[in-house]
Design a protein around this motif. Structure first.
Motif, PDB file in Angstrom:
ATOM      1  N   LEU A   3      96.259 -59.870 -57.866  1.00 13.62           N
ATOM      2  CA  LEU A   3      96.947 -61.167 -57.919  1.00 13.62           C
ATOM      3  C   LEU A   3      97.390 -61.613 -56.531  1.00 13.62           C
ATOM      4  O   LEU A   3      97.747 -62.774 -56.325  1.00 13.62           O
ATOM      5  N   ASP A  40     102.596 -66.407 -61.181  1.00 15.44           N
ATOM      6  CA  ASP A  40     101.472 -65.897 -60.387  1.00 15.44           C
ATOM      7  C   ASP A  40     100.628 -67.012 -59.775  1.00 15.44           C
ATOM      8  O   ASP A  40     100.079 -66.850 -58.696  1.00 15.44           O
ATOM      9  N   ARG A  41     100.474 -68.094 -60.515  1.00 14.67           N
ATOM     10  CA  ARG A  41      99.592 -69.162 -60.029  1.00 14.67           C
ATOM     11  C   ARG A  41     100.218 -70.509 -60.291  1.00 14.67           C
ATOM     12  O   ARG A  41     100.654 -70.786 -61.416  1.00 14.67           O
ATOM     13  N   SER A  73      99.614 -68.542 -53.742  1.00 13.92           N
ATOM     14  CA  SER A  73      99.616 -68.658 -55.205  1.00 13.92           C
ATOM     15  C   SER A  73      99.257 -70.071 -55.649  1.00 13.92           C
ATOM     16  O   SER A  73      99.125 -70.337 -56.834  1.00 13.92           O
ATOM     17  N   GLY A 131      90.505 -74.455 -62.203  1.00 15.54           N
ATOM     18  CA  GLY A 131      91.253 -73.186 -62.152  1.00 15.54           C
ATOM     19  C   GLY A 131      90.410 -72.044 -62.723  1.00 15.54           C
ATOM     20  O   GLY A 131      90.091 -71.078 -62.024  1.00 15.54           O
ATOM     21  N   ALA A 151      90.555 -68.690 -60.466  1.00 12.66           N
ATOM     22  CA  ALA A 151      91.950 -68.787 -60.016  1.00 12.66           C
ATOM     23  C   ALA A 151      92.898 -68.591 -61.201  1.00 12.66           C
ATOM     24  O   ALA A 151      94.082 -68.347 -61.021  1.00 12.66           O
ATOM     25  N   THR A 152      92.357 -68.717 -62.384  1.00 17.90           N
ATOM     26  CA  THR A 152      93.093 -68.402 -63.612  1.00 17.90           C
ATOM     27  C   THR A 152      92.578 -67.063 -64.091  1.00 17.90           C
ATOM     28  O   THR A 152      91.374 -66.919 -64.324  1.00 17.90           O
ATOM     29  N   MET A 205      98.020 -63.469 -66.157  1.00 17.22           N
ATOM     30  CA  MET A 205      98.805 -64.275 -65.219  1.00 17.22           C
ATOM     31  C   MET A 205      99.837 -65.151 -65.932  1.00 17.22           C
ATOM     32  O   MET A 205      99.669 -65.494 -67.097  1.00 17.22           O
ATOM     33  N   VAL A 215     100.777 -68.973 -65.364  1.00 17.49           N
ATOM     34  CA  VAL A 215     100.185 -70.131 -64.680  1.00 17.49           C
ATOM     35  C   VAL A 215     101.024 -71.356 -65.006  1.00 17.49           C
ATOM     36  O   VAL A 215     101.336 -71.601 -66.178  1.00 17.49           O
TER      37      VAL A 215
END
Lengths: 212, 467
Positions: free
Chosen positions: A210, B29-30, B57, B113, B118-119, B123, B125
């Motif tokens: 991450l 996280d994102r 992030s 994403g 990126a996902t 996570m 998000v």
């Protein structure tokens, strides 16, 4: 954020369920990069007869006289009385910005969409949940009485009607504290910087991808 | 209670601190960022002289305001242009990765994403956009937030939140011909209402969900917000892992194996307790069409526009009457007799490659009906567009009379120039049929890509399960 503690305000009834944030502030006004100035376009498509665009002189536009916010008896209203699932749809914070800028400080409804409900508290706007039968009774009272006002006391978590009827309401303790004191969340959260950093270190060790 | 729901697992693994009153700080996280809900957040940071906690992030993209034609000429509307330029300037100033308007990777934030990896499963998000629930398809905890919260996450990497209740939506059985994830989503909303999921995080499970592709699962989770739930999610499985593998932001090397081992734990334990359970039989779901101004105003395509006289209470009757007046529809009209003026295929709900394929399959060798003024297909990203063109889908669609556009949110919310004129009726694959959503006075019927393309060809709704 503006503090909120007490209000003795005029009530306007918006008698329809599932009022969405697209209706509260239509998309064309979301092009602004500012937080303020949305009040004249709150409920734009219901409030005016023409199509609104950013930059128009709203004082020159023709009003929809049938729309409740335009009725003379409700001018200066600070409390919006609404129905189920108010503020559903888009997460746009422009919706509470528009309501606050219009002059509202309190909304009373049986239920709200989650994101809108959250957003209100960040902007000095108090969304109160009351049981549907109580909201129904308030609708009847507002419509029957010109100049109908309600006293809202956040500290006591109580609404008082002109006839003395008291309606108690629930509010999250943390949100109440922030509203009463006009506190922003960011400053409060940053008091826990060490905890965030400690969590982050642990999280990075467990799931290094991450942070790659 | 040792058995955990997927939601419990995602929540528990992100709690930074928990206060006695139920309020928690959740680590994020994102954070995905677009031009509409971020300028005030960046401005807030600047005014308070704060910096983003972890720019790595963040991933930014302009999508709402971008034109879908003649992009080389830039954005004509100066207010829209300023908003996109403001995003560019903020990202440059803080070092945030941004896919700019003319980058092939640009697209709708909820399409790019996942497309970029990126996902990821596990996570948290967030994005200043209600359809962030889409990302829950990856066994992620994903939800939309307001702009104040966008600023809060930028400044602290955390969100102040209270845990929601957990709802299980279980769809067993097999979907019939021409029935899609979109129809499941609309059928669920029809059943529980647009506030049915308020206060809940929804997990979609059951054989019919397991059988869906990632695109289908994204469509379903995307619409969780239309059921009132901020978050929708699906457990991770081989379909999830296969989709993520090899994407630009996905873990590589040794990290990949560790990640996969963890992701395989991202499901509800047997016996985990939910606060509410809703069950549907996939075989009973027919293609759905909305008839009103809320996604819960929906019926099967072989049904009729309902009669307000049959509404259960006065508030609902009033809402139905207003909706029928706005939509220009009469009670009891068969859905298949409703003629349309325009068709919109795209959006974060149905703008992915499978949706493009479904539309092209319906359109192949046919022509858009004479009464349909415009049938537009808007891919969800530049990469979706590229892939579709590689497969020749654009040629099929254009030959049938569809317009093939550049990627963006487009006529889902009509912030750019793509919009309905007052009174125009549209078959749309997007997610909201609110008054004025696709243009002031515009009338939206939400359907699947198959249904939208078939309606474009016929000029009115048709039952694709019988085609």
């Amino acid at each position: 954020m503006r503090k909120f503690s007490l209000l003795d305000g005029l009530v306007v009834p918006l008698d329809r369920a599932n009022v969405d944030t697209d209706a509260i502030i239509p998309k064309q006004f979301l092009k602004s990069i500012k937080r303020s100035g949305f009040g004249p376009n709150a409920f734009d498509e219901w409030r005016y007869l023409d199509h609104g665009e950013p930059g128009m002189d709203n004082s020159k536009r023709s009003l929809n006289k049938d729309f409740v916010l335009n009725q003379p008896r409700y001018q200066g209203a600070q409390i919006l009385l609404a129905r189920e699932n108010f503020g559903c749809g888009s997460s746009r914070e422009h919706a509470p910005w528009a309501l606050e800028d219009y002059g509202f400080r309190v909304i009373i409804a049986p239920s709200y969409a989650d994101i809108f409900f959250n957003n209100c508290f960040k902007n000095g706007l108090l969304p109160i949940k009351l049981a549907a039968d109580k909201v129904d009774a308030l609708f009847k009272s507002v419509e029957a009485n010109n100049g109908y006002k309600l006293k809202v006391d956040l500290e006591k978590q109580a609404i008082t009607a002109p006839d003395g009827t008291e309606y108690k309401f629930e509010v999250d303790a943390f949100r109440k504290h922030c509203l009463l004191n006009g506190l922003d969340d960011i400053g409060l959260t940053l008091e826990h910087v060490d905890e965030i950093k400690a969590f982050e270190t642990k999280h990075r060790a467990a799931q290094p991808w991450l942070f790659a | 209670m040792s058995e955990k729901t997927l939601y419990d697992k995602l929540w528990d693994s992100h709690v930074v601190r928990q206060d006695a009153n139920g309020t928690a700080l959740i680590y994020i996280d994102r954070q995905l960022v677009h031009e509409v809900t971020s300028p005030q957040a960046f401005e807030g940071l600047k005014l308070a002289q704060r910096k983003p906690w972890r720019t790595a992030s963040m991933l930014a993209v302009p999508d709402h305001n971008v034109p879908t034609t003649n992009r080389a000429a830039g954005i004509a509307d100066p207010i829209s242009r300023l908003q996109v330029e403001t995003l560019d300037a903020n990202c440059a100033e803080y070092g945030v990765v941004e896919f700019k308007m003319n980058d092939i990777r640009q697209g709708i934030v909820h399409v790019i994403g996942p497309e970029q990896g990126a996902t990821l499963p596990g996570m948290t998000v967030v994005c200043g956009d209600s359809h962030t629930s889409t990302h829950g398809a990856f066994a992620a905890l994903a939800h939309g937030i307001g702009t104040s919260e966008v600023e809060h996450v930028m400044a602290t990497q955390c969100l102040v939140a209270k845990k929601s209740k957990a709802m299980l939506v279980k769809v067993e059985g097999t979907l019939g011909k021409g029935v899609t994830a979109k129809d499941i989503a609309l059928a669920v909303i029809g059943k529980i209402g647009t506030a049915g999921g308020t206060g809940y995080a929804i997990e979609f499970a059951g054989l019919a969900i397991r059988a869906l592709s990632m695109e289908g699962r994204m469509t379903l989770c995307n619409m969780a917000i239309e059921a009132g739930a901020r978050a929708g999610m699906v457990a991770a499985d081989d379909t999830t892992i296969a989709y993520v593998k090899g994407r630009p932001f996905a873990p590589k090397g040794g990290d990949w194996d560790k990640a996969v081992a963890y992701w395989k734990t991202l499901h509800s334990d047997a016996g985990a307790k939910f606060d509410a359970t809703v069950e549907l039989d996939a075989a009973q779901i027919k293609p759905q069409v909305t008839w009103g101004t809320s996604p819960e105003m929906v019926v099967a395509v072989d049904g009729r526009v309902p009669d307000p006289a049959s509404a259960t209470d006065a508030v609902k009757r009033g809402d139905w009457e207003r909706a029928l007046a706005y939509m220009g529809l009469k009670a009891n009209t068969p859905i298949t007799e409703i003629k349309i003026d325009k068709v919109f295929i795209g959006s974060c709900t149905n703008g992915r490659i499978e949706d493009m394929r479904a539309a092209a399959a319906m359109a192949k060798g046919k022509k858009v009906a004479a009464n349909v003024k415009l049938a537009m297909v808007v891919p969800g990203s530049g990469l979706v567009k590229q892939q579709a063109e590689h497969e020749g889908l654009d040629k099929i669609l254009v030959a049938a009379g569809f317009e093939w556009r550049d990627p963006g949110c487009s006529m889902c919310l009509a912030m750019n120039d793509d919009r309905l004129a007052p009174g125009e009726r549209c078959a749309a694959t997007s997610n909201r049929n609110f008054e004025g959503r696709q243009g002031q006075g515009g009338r939206t019927h939400l359907v699947s890509p198959e249904m939208a393309a078939a309606a474009a060809i016929a000029g009115h709704f048709v039952d694709v399960s019988k085609e």
